[in-house]
Scaffold this motif. Structure first.
Motif, PDB file in Angstrom:
ATOM      1  N   GLU A 155      19.778  -6.802 -26.481  1.00 51.65           N
ATOM      2  CA  GLU A 155      20.558  -6.191 -25.395  1.00 51.65           C
ATOM      3  C   GLU A 155      20.004  -6.619 -24.035  1.00 51.65           C
ATOM      4  OE1 GLU A 155      20.295  -2.054 -26.162  1.00 51.65           O
ATOM      5  OE2 GLU A 155      21.699  -2.082 -27.850  1.00 51.65           O
ATOM      6  N   ASN A 156      18.687  -6.627 -23.907  1.00 56.39           N
ATOM      7  CA  ASN A 156      18.065  -7.037 -22.643  1.00 56.39           C
ATOM      8  C   ASN A 156      18.339  -8.507 -22.338  1.00 56.39           C
ATOM      9  OD1 ASN A 156      16.999  -4.503 -22.132  1.00 56.39           O
ATOM     10  ND2 ASN A 156      15.047  -4.952 -23.134  1.00 56.39           N
ATOM     11  N   TYR A 157      18.364  -9.336 -23.374  1.00 63.88           N
ATOM     12  CA  TYR A 157      18.657 -10.755 -23.178  1.00 63.88           C
ATOM     13  C   TYR A 157      20.074 -10.919 -22.607  1.00 63.88           C
ATOM     14  CZ  TYR A 157      18.965 -15.779 -24.177  1.00 63.88           C
ATOM     15  OH  TYR A 157      19.119 -17.151 -24.070  1.00 63.88           O
ATOM     16  N   HIS A 158      21.034 -10.195 -23.184  1.00 65.96           N
ATOM     17  CA  HIS A 158      22.414 -10.241 -22.675  1.00 65.96           C
ATOM     18  C   HIS A 158      22.458  -9.811 -21.213  1.00 65.96           C
ATOM     19  CE1 HIS A 158      24.834 -11.309 -26.131  1.00 65.96           C
ATOM     20  NE2 HIS A 158      24.252 -10.384 -26.881  1.00 65.96           N
ATOM     21  N   TYR A 159      21.802  -8.701 -20.924  1.00 67.42           N
ATOM     22  CA  TYR A 159      21.834  -8.148 -19.565  1.00 67.42           C
ATOM     23  C   TYR A 159      21.209  -9.124 -18.567  1.00 67.42           C
ATOM     24  CZ  TYR A 159      20.565  -5.232 -15.586  1.00 67.42           C
ATOM     25  OH  TYR A 159      20.389  -4.742 -14.319  1.00 67.42           O
ATOM     26  N   ARG A 160      20.041  -9.673 -18.913  1.00 70.57           N
ATOM     27  CA  ARG A 160      19.347 -10.581 -17.995  1.00 70.57           C
ATOM     28  C   ARG A 160      20.151 -11.857 -17.767  1.00 70.57           C
ATOM     29  NH1 ARG A 160      16.062 -10.248 -13.921  1.00 70.57           N
ATOM     30  NH2 ARG A 160      15.224  -8.463 -15.065  1.00 70.57           N
ATOM     31  N   LEU A 161      20.759 -12.387 -18.826  1.00 65.64           N
ATOM     32  CA  LEU A 161      21.543 -13.613 -18.691  1.00 65.64           C
ATOM     33  C   LEU A 161      22.772 -13.369 -17.814  1.00 65.64           C
ATOM     34  CD1 LEU A 161      21.894 -16.554 -19.408  1.00 65.64           C
ATOM     35  CD2 LEU A 161      23.009 -15.880 -21.539  1.00 65.64           C
ATOM     36  N   GLN A 162      23.418 -12.219 -17.975  1.00 60.62           N
ATOM     37  CA  GLN A 162      24.557 -11.892 -17.115  1.00 60.62           C
ATOM     38  C   GLN A 162      24.124 -11.789 -15.652  1.00 60.62           C
ATOM     39  OE1 GLN A 162      26.204  -8.286 -18.718  1.00 60.62           O
ATOM     40  NE2 GLN A 162      27.040  -9.303 -20.538  1.00 60.62           N
ATOM     41  N   SER A 163      22.942 -11.221 -15.413  1.00 59.92           N
ATOM     42  CA  SER A 163      22.431 -11.107 -14.038  1.00 59.92           C
ATOM     43  C   SER A 163      22.176 -12.480 -13.433  1.00 59.92           C
ATOM     44  CB  SER A 163      21.141 -10.281 -14.025  1.00 59.92           C
ATOM     45  OG  SER A 163      21.376  -8.970 -14.483  1.00 59.92           O
ATOM     46  N   ILE A 164      21.628 -13.391 -14.243  1.00 70.42           N
ATOM     47  CA  ILE A 164      21.348 -14.750 -13.755  1.00 70.42           C
ATOM     48  C   ILE A 164      22.655 -15.469 -13.416  1.00 70.42           C
ATOM     49  CG2 ILE A 164      20.429 -17.011 -14.413  1.00 70.42           C
ATOM     50  CD1 ILE A 164      18.335 -15.540 -16.099  1.00 70.42           C
ATOM     51  N   GLN A 165      23.658 -15.290 -14.280  1.00 68.05           N
ATOM     52  CA  GLN A 165      24.939 -15.955 -14.029  1.00 68.05           C
ATOM     53  C   GLN A 165      25.602 -15.435 -12.754  1.00 68.05           C
ATOM     54  OE1 GLN A 165      26.679 -15.078 -17.867  1.00 68.05           O
ATOM     55  NE2 GLN A 165      26.350 -17.159 -18.605  1.00 68.05           N
ATOM     56  N   LYS A 166      25.460 -14.140 -12.491  1.00 71.43           N
ATOM     57  CA  LYS A 166      26.021 -13.578 -11.258  1.00 71.43           C
ATOM     58  C   LYS A 166      25.221 -14.031 -10.042  1.00 71.43           C
ATOM     59  CE  LYS A 166      27.865  -9.399 -13.435  1.00 71.43           C
ATOM     60  NZ  LYS A 166      27.738  -7.915 -13.557  1.00 71.43           N
ATOM     61  N   LYS A 167      23.922 -14.163 -10.207  1.00 73.67           N
ATOM     62  CA  LYS A 167      23.039 -14.530  -9.106  1.00 73.67           C
ATOM     63  C   LYS A 167      23.255 -15.976  -8.667  1.00 73.67           C
ATOM     64  CE  LYS A 167      18.086 -14.476  -7.961  1.00 73.67           C
ATOM     65  NZ  LYS A 167      16.728 -14.128  -8.498  1.00 73.67           N
ATOM     66  N   TYR A 168      23.463 -16.867  -9.629  1.00 78.58           N
ATOM     67  CA  TYR A 168      23.646 -18.288  -9.317  1.00 78.58           C
ATOM     68  C   TYR A 168      25.095 -18.673  -9.582  1.00 78.58           C
ATOM     69  CZ  TYR A 168      18.584 -17.927  -9.625  1.00 78.58           C
ATOM     70  OH  TYR A 168      17.277 -17.531  -9.450  1.00 78.58           O
ATOM     71  N   ARG A 169      25.950 -18.250  -8.704  1.00 80.72           N
ATOM     72  CA  ARG A 169      27.385 -18.481  -8.871  1.00 80.72           C
ATOM     73  C   ARG A 169      27.700 -19.980  -8.836  1.00 80.72           C
ATOM     74  NH1 ARG A 169      30.166 -13.930  -8.922  1.00 80.72           N
ATOM     75  NH2 ARG A 169      29.227 -12.022  -8.084  1.00 80.72           N
ATOM     76  N   GLY A 170      28.710 -20.346  -9.597  1.00 77.20           N
ATOM     77  CA  GLY A 170      29.077 -21.750  -9.702  1.00 77.20           C
ATOM     78  C   GLY A 170      28.315 -22.475 -10.792  1.00 77.20           C
TER      79      GLY A 170
END
Length: 471
Positions: A331-346
């Motif tokens: 669950e934490n892996y999913h959450y962290r990866l989603q945060s990274i994708q939002k942080k580095y848009r594009g």
């Protein structure tokens, strides 16, 4: 002409267990020392304790990351361009090592292009391994290779360069076997690879040791030629704590899975003991009906079964804990990866989602959850065995006590007859002349009393022998 890389660099994210479930103070201390030796291989006792006092840092960095040095990091000695950064992430020690070779003649970042056929990544890796005293992470580690291309490249050419970098890290390399996929991050191409050694019939515990020493999780991050080295370095440094957390969750998942498999093997062996115990109980049925069960044997079986119950419950609880650890970290892996994708848009980081897919982490999660369900009934079987054995012991104890009471009654009869006989002989017979005078043995009273008490004596001896045998 061979391809070249500007500022080839390696970042290593290494993870050690800080405090395992059920570990005592001595084991926790060993974990700490083992981790600290990776940074200070020549650390003596006094300097170790001095350095340890720095672990009490109260300030935290991103997402609760605690630095373990007051200076945040320990730089490599000149002229080497690198540093260690020890950190604590809850129950895990993390070591981030950054290394880019030697500085230039002016002590600045060396931005001269380096030819790939000179194997710059190979030399960086070998130097890092020596600095870590050949030690690997007890939970896992990830290698991040990065640098800047010198000329415009097609996608095919970029992949060929990535393959060249990859062969400098692994001796047993096979790109098609290990590649998970590629994506984009901050305008640069990102490849993810994962080498897992084969298992030549090793036990799960032995295979984990082999896996920890030989496996490689590898990211290769190649920046385009038209970005500046300084901009590249800034972009890479901005991602460090994102990688640190993401890789921690990843390695915790793999570690939990292999720990559970070792625990599963232990439970299988204990389950075999349960089956043998059930067979022994079934074989007792006939003996129970014929009064051939020894109470001492039953009590020993009860003792052994209680020990088996305790060990089985402990192993099952450990397996269930690993299942929860795996689920939480997924669950934490999913959450962290989603945060990274939002942080580095594009950026396109779907490649990193592959690990959490049905092929890897989700498969591990289902397997461990299934193992917990399979071994749960074994605990009930052991509890029922204990109840059955206790019931048989109670019945046998009652029978034994009743037999003992009957034996005491028989002994009373024999003693009574003996007392009467002694009284009659003392009245009718003259006093013996000496202690060797046995003339009373021919007395009719003695012969009659012996005849009367003989059946009771025989019964008494039989009951005594039977009572002792059952115990």
């Amino acid at each position: 002409m061979s391809d070249a890389i500007i500022y080839p660099s390696i970042d290593l994210f290494l993870y050690d267990l800080k405090e395992g479930l059920g570990q005592d103070a001595n084991q926790i201390e060993q974990n700490r020392r083992r981790f600290w030796q990776k940074i200070y291989g020549d650390l003596d006792e006094n300097s170790f304790e001095e350095t340890y006092r720095k672990l009490s840092s109260t300030h935290t960095l991103d997402s609760g990351i605690i630095p373990l040095l007051e200076t945040r990091r320990r730089d490599f000695p000149d002229p080497f361009d690198g540093y260690y950064e020890p950190l604590q992430l809850n129950d895990t020690y993390a070591l981030h090592v950054d290394y880019s070779g030697k500085l230039d003649a002016n002590g600045q970042d060396n931005d001269d292009p380096q030819l790939l056929h000179n194997k710059p990544f190979y030399h960086l890796k070998q130097d890092l391994i020596q600095r870590l005293s050949q030690q690997t992470g007890t939970i896992g580690q990830t290698w991040l290779l990065w640098g800047q291309l010198t000329t415009p490249k097609t996608d095919t050419e970029i992949e060929e360069i990535a393959q060249d970098c990859y062969t400098q890290i692994l001796s047993n390399y096979n790109w098609n076997r290990d590649i998970i996929g590629k994506g984009q991050l901050n305008g640069a191409t990102l490849f993810e690879l994962w080498y897992r050694p084969p298992n030549p019939g090793l036990s799960p515990a032995d295979f984990w040791t082999k896996y920890r020493q030989e496996s490689y999780h590898l990211l290769i991050w190649l920046f385009p030629h038209d970005s500046s080295p300084n901009a590249m370095r800034t972009q890479v440094q901005a991602t460090y704590y994102d990688w640190l957390r993401l890789f921690q969750y990843r390695h915790k998942i793999v570690w939990s899975y292999y720990q559970s498999q070792a625990n599963k093997t232990s439970l299988k062996e204990k389950h075999k003991k349960i089956q043998r115990a059930i067979q022994n109980i079934e074989q007792m049925t006939e003996q129970f009906e014929k009064n051939r069960i020894r109470l001492g044997h039953l009590q020993q079986m009860m003792k052994d079964n209680l020990i088996n119950l305790s060990n089985y419950a402990k192993d099952l609880n450990y397996l269930q804990n690993q299942s929860r650890t795996l689920t939480i970290n997924l669950e934490n892996y999913h959450y962290r990866l989603q945060s990274i994708q939002k942080k580095y848009r594009g950026s396109n980081l779907t490649v990193l989602e592959e690990f959490s897919s049905e092929l890897y982490a989700q498969k591990y999660q289902r397997q461990v959850a299934s193992d917990c369900e399979i071994f749960q009934p074994g605990l009930t079987l052991l509890e029922n065995l204990n109840s059955t054995l206790q019931g048989i012991i109670n019945v046998e104890q009652t029978k034994s006590d009743r037999a003992l009471n009957n034996t005491i009654a028989l002994a009373g009869i024999v003693l009574g007859i003996s007392g009467l006989t002694a009284t009659a002989i003392s009245v009718q017979q003259p006093q013996p002349k000496s202690y060797t005078d046995v003339s009373f043995l021919s007395s009719p009273i003695f012969i009659w009393s012996l005849g009367l008490s003989a059946p009771f004596l025989i019964a008494l001896l039989y009951r005594l022998i039977a009572h002792l045998w059952r115990r």
